[in-house]
Each structure stands twice: as structure tokens, then as C-alpha cells.
Design a protein around this motif. Structure first.
Motif, PDB file in Angstrom:
ATOM      1  N   GLY A  87       0.793  -1.217   0.000  1.00  0.00           N
ATOM      2  CA  GLY A  87       0.000   0.000   0.000  1.00  0.00           C
ATOM      3  C   GLY A  87       0.822   1.263   0.000  1.00  0.00           C
ATOM      4  N   ALA A  88       2.146   1.153  -0.149  1.00  0.00           N
ATOM      5  CA  ALA A  88       3.119   2.256  -0.079  1.00  0.00           C
ATOM      6  C   ALA A  88       3.276   2.790   1.337  1.00  0.00           C
ATOM      7  CB  ALA A  88       2.759   3.397  -1.044  1.00  0.00           C
ATOM      8  N   TYR A  89       2.742   2.082   2.335  1.00  0.00           N
ATOM      9  CA  TYR A  89       2.909   2.487   3.729  1.00  0.00           C
ATOM     10  C   TYR A  89       4.243   1.942   4.241  1.00  0.00           C
ATOM     11  CZ  TYR A  89      -2.081   3.160   2.946  1.00  0.00           C
ATOM     12  OH  TYR A  89      -3.299   3.541   2.423  1.00  0.00           O
ATOM     13  N   LEU A  90       5.311   2.650   3.899  1.00  0.00           N
ATOM     14  CA  LEU A  90       6.674   2.174   4.158  1.00  0.00           C
ATOM     15  C   LEU A  90       7.478   3.132   5.022  1.00  0.00           C
ATOM     16  CD1 LEU A  90       7.415   0.920   0.530  1.00  0.00           C
ATOM     17  CD2 LEU A  90       6.988  -0.519   2.524  1.00  0.00           C
ATOM     18  N   GLY A  91       6.834   4.205   5.503  1.00  0.00           N
ATOM     19  CA  GLY A  91       7.523   5.196   6.314  1.00  0.00           C
ATOM     20  C   GLY A  91       7.296   4.982   7.795  1.00  0.00           C
ATOM     21  N   MET A 148       3.765   6.235   7.373  1.00  0.00           N
ATOM     22  CA  MET A 148       3.737   7.291   6.363  1.00  0.00           C
ATOM     23  C   MET A 148       3.901   6.690   4.971  1.00  0.00           C
ATOM     24  SD  MET A 148       6.295  10.576   6.173  1.00  0.00           S
ATOM     25  CE  MET A 148       7.738   9.556   5.786  1.00  0.00           C
ATOM     26  N   GLU A 149       3.261   7.315   3.999  1.00  0.00           N
ATOM     27  CA  GLU A 149       3.310   6.841   2.624  1.00  0.00           C
ATOM     28  C   GLU A 149       4.653   7.168   1.964  1.00  0.00           C
ATOM     29  OE1 GLU A 149      -0.927   8.407   3.470  1.00  0.00           O
ATOM     30  OE2 GLU A 149       1.148   8.991   3.909  1.00  0.00           O
ATOM     31  N   PHE A 150       5.074   6.311   1.031  1.00  0.00           N
ATOM     32  CA  PHE A 150       6.257   6.555   0.204  1.00  0.00           C
ATOM     33  C   PHE A 150       5.773   7.011  -1.161  1.00  0.00           C
ATOM     34  CE2 PHE A 150       9.858   4.634  -2.445  1.00  0.00           C
ATOM     35  CZ  PHE A 150      10.726   5.682  -2.184  1.00  0.00           C
ATOM     36  N   GLY A 151       6.259   8.167  -1.607  1.00  0.00           N
ATOM     37  CA  GLY A 151       5.789   8.734  -2.861  1.00  0.00           C
ATOM     38  C   GLY A 151       5.046  10.032  -2.613  1.00  0.00           C
ATOM     39  N   PRO A 152       4.599  10.697  -3.671  1.00  0.00           N
ATOM     40  CA  PRO A 152       4.028  12.038  -3.537  1.00  0.00           C
ATOM     41  C   PRO A 152       2.579  12.081  -3.086  1.00  0.00           C
ATOM     42  CG  PRO A 152       4.083  11.402  -5.842  1.00  0.00           C
ATOM     43  CD  PRO A 152       4.761  10.303  -5.086  1.00  0.00           C
ATOM     44  N   ARG A 153       1.890  10.937  -3.018  1.00  0.00           N
ATOM     45  CA  ARG A 153       0.469  10.935  -2.692  1.00  0.00           C
ATOM     46  C   ARG A 153       0.224  10.552  -1.243  1.00  0.00           C
ATOM     47  NH1 ARG A 153      -0.013  13.697  -7.174  1.00  0.00           N
ATOM     48  NH2 ARG A 153      -0.104  12.486  -9.106  1.00  0.00           N
ATOM     49  N   ALA A 154      -0.725  11.250  -0.616  1.00  0.00           N
ATOM     50  CA  ALA A 154      -1.229  10.827   0.691  1.00  0.00           C
ATOM     51  C   ALA A 154      -2.333   9.811   0.450  1.00  0.00           C
ATOM     52  CB  ALA A 154      -1.775  12.023   1.456  1.00  0.00           C
ATOM     53  N   LEU A 155      -2.261   8.682   1.133  1.00  0.00           N
ATOM     54  CA  LEU A 155      -3.154   7.552   0.839  1.00  0.00           C
ATOM     55  C   LEU A 155      -3.910   7.090   2.076  1.00  0.00           C
ATOM     56  CD1 LEU A 155      -0.560   5.650  -1.384  1.00  0.00           C
ATOM     57  CD2 LEU A 155      -2.486   7.030  -2.189  1.00  0.00           C
ATOM     58  N   GLY A 156      -4.168   8.020   2.993  1.00  0.00           N
ATOM     59  CA  GLY A 156      -4.902   7.653   4.200  1.00  0.00           C
ATOM     60  C   GLY A 156      -4.003   7.417   5.388  1.00  0.00           C
TER      61      GLY A 156
END
Length: 610
Positions: A367-371, A419-427
């Protein structure tokens, strides 16, 4: 086996750590330094990745940098020699940095890594991969596909600006390349510059502006700027550009062709800028479509992976999906240079070390939740230290009270989990709102985000509900596909509304969810999946149970020019400096009216405008 990937020294520096093929952590340096698009060595991001993995630099087997500096320097020299003496000014500007720092990047990297490890210089295995291979690896290896065509498109790496690869199993073979100065990313950035936005950050504004205009310059672009072939390959006429020989993107010939000088930043937008945005968007979509068609023919694959900065053009991605050229499309959520850190690490694991790759139908990005994430006790301690007033509630009450605030049309800061990785906030680091509100889009832009009024907002929707609201029935977890709001959810426009042009169309309600419906009925859809973000999925479910609507407005938790918030302190500062009315961090609920008046501050002028 631990591999640390690093991208740095251009823009959006980042670090990523892969352990035995599993992505453990990834983050951009800007989130820690609070400097937008921070290009410095990502010391804080590296330190976070090591902490997440529970190891130190002594436990890292390989460090890999996302491009080859000497090949990039070769391009700089050859470009100067080919354009001499016209390019001397830009050459003179670039040379001191290269001679002082970039030509000695290997030793500089070792010193920086040594500082983190508590030594004078890190002496382990230091590798370098090609820029576009890093992009391609970031797209293919985490994808859920056993094999796929891989397209990468950006400004420029060393020489390459566009590449076609073919991934099969644990191998990624690069088949075709387009080289500098012929670049789709630089073409789009030229129009970004010309319409008065900042290169490397304003491209998404140009994309958002496009639906307000008419594509009346398409033929002008095709006849003068670009020679586009059927296979998607192209050449740019360098008479119209200045990025090779000067310090700007466009030349006097470009300005004459389009009727005047570039728009001054922050000056009023005119119909010309809107029409230029619409035109370059159409041209970009055509180029991407032809490249994808060629990729399908060349590889025989029915699945496509995308990366590089151009892959963040979610409008082009959505139209490509609708064309049906490929059965499935997967896009790296950190498609820009930050994702190169991850791609470099994965390229080492699979290509350099030859490890086996297996897929199970899920992508490896989680989910890009890698922070970073913060435990409840830590959240409470950090907020208390700032003087914040908060209530700690149970999970059910947390969801219920947040839904109450949303229905009351309050802007809600939402910080949960990693926190998300990349430019988008995803919840994970989002500002949320009620999409049914006809004033929410304007309120969030002008009073919360402090940004241009025309900017659209994205809808988050439960994956199982997406096809009931949008003409897209596919996974879009990373907000990188645009679909249209279904006819059944649209509102019939008034006769007066249909006669409006340009930004006058902004405040017309077009659907039952006007806050996330762009002027052309499009929406940048994020599908929310219970397995990757259960708390956000629960919130959407509760909102649907109360309102019948499974959609929320989701925008990044920051103001214009600010990196997305990382820590509870970042979230509280943004909350207290804007007109966000509720803040939910972990199980802490904060109400603006209960906060100490002395902690309120002017946030609007704090960050440099992007």
C-alpha cells in the motif's frame, strides 16, 4: 541480506531498505528535513530505514546509488561541445558543482554513510545502477505480475529519457531507449515553465489546469516542436527549447510560436495557459499511447508496468487503461526520482545477485505504507510536550467522532500508521472532507491548503464500491488512475452553467460528490483496501453507513510548499497553522476550539511556494 538504495543530489532524495527481497522501509528526505523536494544526501531517511530494520550500517551488505554520475557528466560535456559556444553560461554554472562534489560522489557517499555508522568512511560494497534501470526495477519487481512490459518516461537520467523493458521472472531486460535531448518529461516541463509553474513540482498543476482549456495548440505542437513516429519514438526541435544551452526551459522561438513570453509566476491565469495545458496533455496522452502500443507489440505482454516522472500523469494512465491495450497496468507509487532508491536496491537483489522472484497476486509495496509509524504512548507524549489538548478514545468512538466531524463539513487532519512513500497521501497522512459538500473543494484549497483555487481533490473509495461511482473497476490504490464519475451519480447542469468557460466553471456542482468531481467529470481515484489500511477502510465504511456515500475527499496533510507531515509534531503544527478543525492522530482526537490560543500561528507564509 540487506541492501540500502539511495537517490540524491537532483531532487526528491530518498532511501529504501530491502531485506532478503522484502521491502522493509522507504522514505523521502524531505519528510524529515521539512524542505520540499530536498536534494541533499538522505541522511535522515537512511537513519530511519536502518532503525526500521533494527540494524546499523555495519549490517548492510550492499549500498546502491540510483544512477551513474560519470555517465551523467559525460552527457553534460558532450552536450556542451555539441552546442558550443551557446551553452557556455549553463556549462559554467554547472561545472563548479560537478568538479567540487559530483565527480567525487563515490568518496562523498562513503563519508556520509560513515557518519551514519560512526566511522570516518563506510568501507562496504558500494554499487551504482543506471537511472532508468532503477526506474524500471521499481516498477516491475514490486508488481504483482510474473512478467510484464515495462515503460519508463521522465526528464533525463544519464542519457536515457524513455525506455522499454521486458520483465520475466527475476530478469529485467532493457530493449529500447530514447536519449537526451529528446524527452517527453522535458517537453511537459517546458510547458510547465511557460505557463508560470515551477519545474519538477508544478507539472501536476498543469495537468489539473488542462480540463479548463481547449486543446487548440495540439497541431502547433505536432507541426513544430515534435516529430512523433507511429511507434511512439520522437525527436524534439531544439530551436524551441533552452534546457541544453541556457538556464530556462524555452527559447525565444517557443515564445513567438505561442504568442508571447512565459506567464509570470503567481500572476492571473488566462485562457491561453488553460489551452496550452489542455494541448500538451493531449499530446502527452498520444505519445504514451503510442509507446504503450509498441511495448505490447514488441514484448507480447498483456501486462504493463510504469515508472518515471511522466508515470505520475494519472490522466494519461487512466486513458491508457480504458484503451484496453493491456489487461492490467501497475504503476510504481513513487514513480519519480525518490522511487529510484527502491528500484536500485531491488535491481541488486534480483539482477546483480540473481535471487529468485515469486508473486502471489499482491504487489510488494504494502500500500506504499513504508515510512515511520508512532505508537499510542509516543503520540500522547509528543503531543503533550507541545502543549496540545487531546482526548484519547477507543477505536469505535474514534471512527464515530471522525464521521460526525466530516458530516458537519469540518476539515479533518488524519494521521494513522506508517507514512506513505511517494508524492500521494493515501490515508496515512491525509486531510479528509465530505465529498458531498459543494463548498469543500474551495474551502480546502483557499483556507486549508493555501493553494490555487482550480486544483482538484481526489476521492478515496472502498475498492468494493468503486464501480458504483466511477467508470473504473480496477485496483487504484496509489491514486494514479483517473476515471470519470458515472452518469448515474452526475447532476444535470443548468443552462447558464453550460455556457461558462475557463475558471468560471469551477464552482458548478457536477455530481453528488462535487468536491472530488473535476470540471470534465474526472476524478483521481484511490481505491482503499481493507488488508493494507484497515482503519481508513473502517472510516469509509462508517461514513457510508451514515450517509450512503462510500467516498471521502483525500488530500495530502500539508500546505502549499510544505512536505507531507511525518511526525505528530508536524501534524499538530499544520493543524494549528491552518483552518483544519479536527485532528486525529492514532487514538488521540483534537478539536481546534479546545487548543491554547497561544499555540496558533500563521502557517500561510511559512513555506516557499512550489
Amino acid at each position: 541480506m540487506r541492501i540500502l538504495g539511495i537517490s540524491a543530489f537532483y531532487h526528491d532524495s530518498a532511501a529504501a531498505l530491502v531485506e532478503d527481497g522484502r521491502i522493509v522501509a522507504a522514505a523521502q528526505e524531505e519528510r524529515f528535513t521539512r524542505k520540499k523536494h530536498d536534494a541533499a544526501f538522505p541522511a535522515k531517511a537512511v537513519a530511519y530505514c536502518l532503525a526500521e530494520a533494527g540494524c546499523g550500517m555495519a549490517d548492510i551488505d550492499h549500498v546502491v546509488f540510483y544512477e551513474k554520475p560519470f555517465v551523467k557528466f559525460e552527457r553534460l560535456l558532450e552536450t556542451y561541445l555539441a552546442t558550443s559556444p551557446r551553452g557556455f553560461r549553463s556549462f559554467r554554472t554547472a561545472m563548479p558543482v560537478w568538479i567540487k562534489e559530483k565527480l567525487f560522489q563515490k568518496s562523498m557517499l562513503r563519508k556520509q554513510l560513515g557518519k551514519i555508522g560512526g566511522t570516518k568512511s563506510w568501507s562496504g560494497s558500494l554499487l551504482f545502477t543506471e537511472h532508468h534501470l532503477a526506474h524500471a526495477a521499481s516498477a516491475y519487481f514490486p508488481s504483482p505480475f510474473p512478467s510484464a512490459a515495462v515503460l519508463t518516461m521522465d526528464g533525463v537520467g544519464e542519457w536515457c529519457t524513455t525506455s522499454l523493458g521486458h520483465g520475466r521472472g527475476n530478469t529485467l531486460k532493457m530493449l529500447k531507449e530514447i536519449h537526451f535531448p529528446h524527452s517527453l518529461g522535458l517537453l511537459y516541463s517546458a510547458f510547465t515553465y511557460y505557463t508560470g509553474f515551477k519545474v519538477n513540482s508544478g507539472e501536476y498543476k498543469l495537468m489539473g489546469l488542462a480540463p479548463y482549456g481547449q486543446p487548440r495548440f495540439v497541431q502547433t505542437i505536432m507541426d513544430n516542436l515534435i516529430d512523433l513516429k507511429e511507434d511512439g519514438s520522437f525527436r524534439l526541435d531544439q530551436r524551441y527549447f533552452d534546457y541544453c544551452t541556457g538556464l530556462t526551459m524555452t527559447s525565444a522561438a517557443f515564445h513567438q510560436l505561442f504568442g508571447g513570453p512565459p506567464r509570470s509566476p503567481e500572476s492571473p491565469l488566462t485562457q491561453r495557459e488553460m489551452d496550452l495545458a489542455a494541448s500538451i496533455q493531449v499530446v502527452t496522452e498520444e505519445i504514451v499511447s503510442r509507446l504503450a502500443r509498441f511495448a505490447r507489440q514488441e514484448t507480447g505482454e498483456t501486462r504493463l508496468c510504469l515508472a518515471g516522472g511522466v508515470a505520475l500523469n494519472c490522466v494519461a494512465n487512466g486513458k491508457l487503461l480504458k484503451q484496453g491495450l493491456f489487461k492490467d497496468i501497475w504503476i510504481q507509487p513513487a514513480a519519480g526520482d525518490s522511487g529510484g532508491a527502491l528500484g536500485a536496491a531491488l535491481a541488486v537483489w534480483y539482477e546483480y545477485l540473481g535471487n529468485a522472484r515469486s508473486v502471489n497476486g499482491d504487489d510488494a509495496m504494502a500500500g506504499a505504507y513504508l515510512g515511520p509509524a508512532y505508537g499510542q504512548n509516543e503520540i500522547e507524549g509528543r503531543l503533550a510536550a507541545m502543549g496540545a489538548v487531546y482526548s484519547v478514545v477507543g477505536d469505535d468512538d474514534l471512527i464515530a467522532s471522525t464521521v460526525d466531524s466530516l458530516i458537519e463539513e469540518k476539515a479533518v487532519g488524519w494521521m494513522q500508521g506508517r507514512m506513505e512513500f511517494g508524492p500521494r497521501a493515501l490515508g496515512g497522512r491525509s486531510i479528509l472532507g465530505d465529498p458531498r459538500s459543494p463548498t469543500m473543494q474551495k474551502t480546502l484549497n483557499l483556507k486549508v491548503k493555501y493553494r490555487e483555487s482550480f486544483r482538484p481533490f481526489a476521492p478515496s473509495v472502498r475498492r468494493e464500491d468503486v464501480a458504483e461511482w466511477f467508470d473504473i473497476d480496477a485496483d487504484s490504490p496509489y491514486m494514479l488512475l483517473v476515471g470519470d464519475v458515472l452518469d448515474s451519480q452526475r447532476l444535470r447542469p443548468n443552462r447558464e452553467d453550460t455556457d461558462l468557460f475557463g475558471l468560471d466553471r469551477l464552482n458548478v456542482a457536477r455530481s453528488k460528490i462535487p468536491a472530488v468531481t473535476h470540471v470534465d467529470y474526472s476524478a483521481r481515484v484511490q481505491t482503499v483496501h481493507r488488508d493494507t489500511n484497515p482503519r481508513y477502510w473502517d472510516l469509509l465504511s462508517a461514513f457510508k453507513n451514515r450517509t450512503g456515500c462510500p467516498v471521502l475527499v483525500n488530500t495530502s496533510f500539508n500546505v502549499r510548499g510544505e512536505p507531507i507531515v511525518c511526525t505528530p509534531e508536524d501534524a499538530y503544527r499544520c493543524f494549528m497553522g491552518t483552518e483544519i478543525e479536527r485532528l486525529v492522530v492514532g487514538n488521540c482526537v483534537l478539536r481546534k476550539e479546545e487548543q491554547p490560543e497561544a499555540l496558533r500561528h500563521d502557517y500561510k507564509e511559512r513555506f516557499e511556494l512550489d
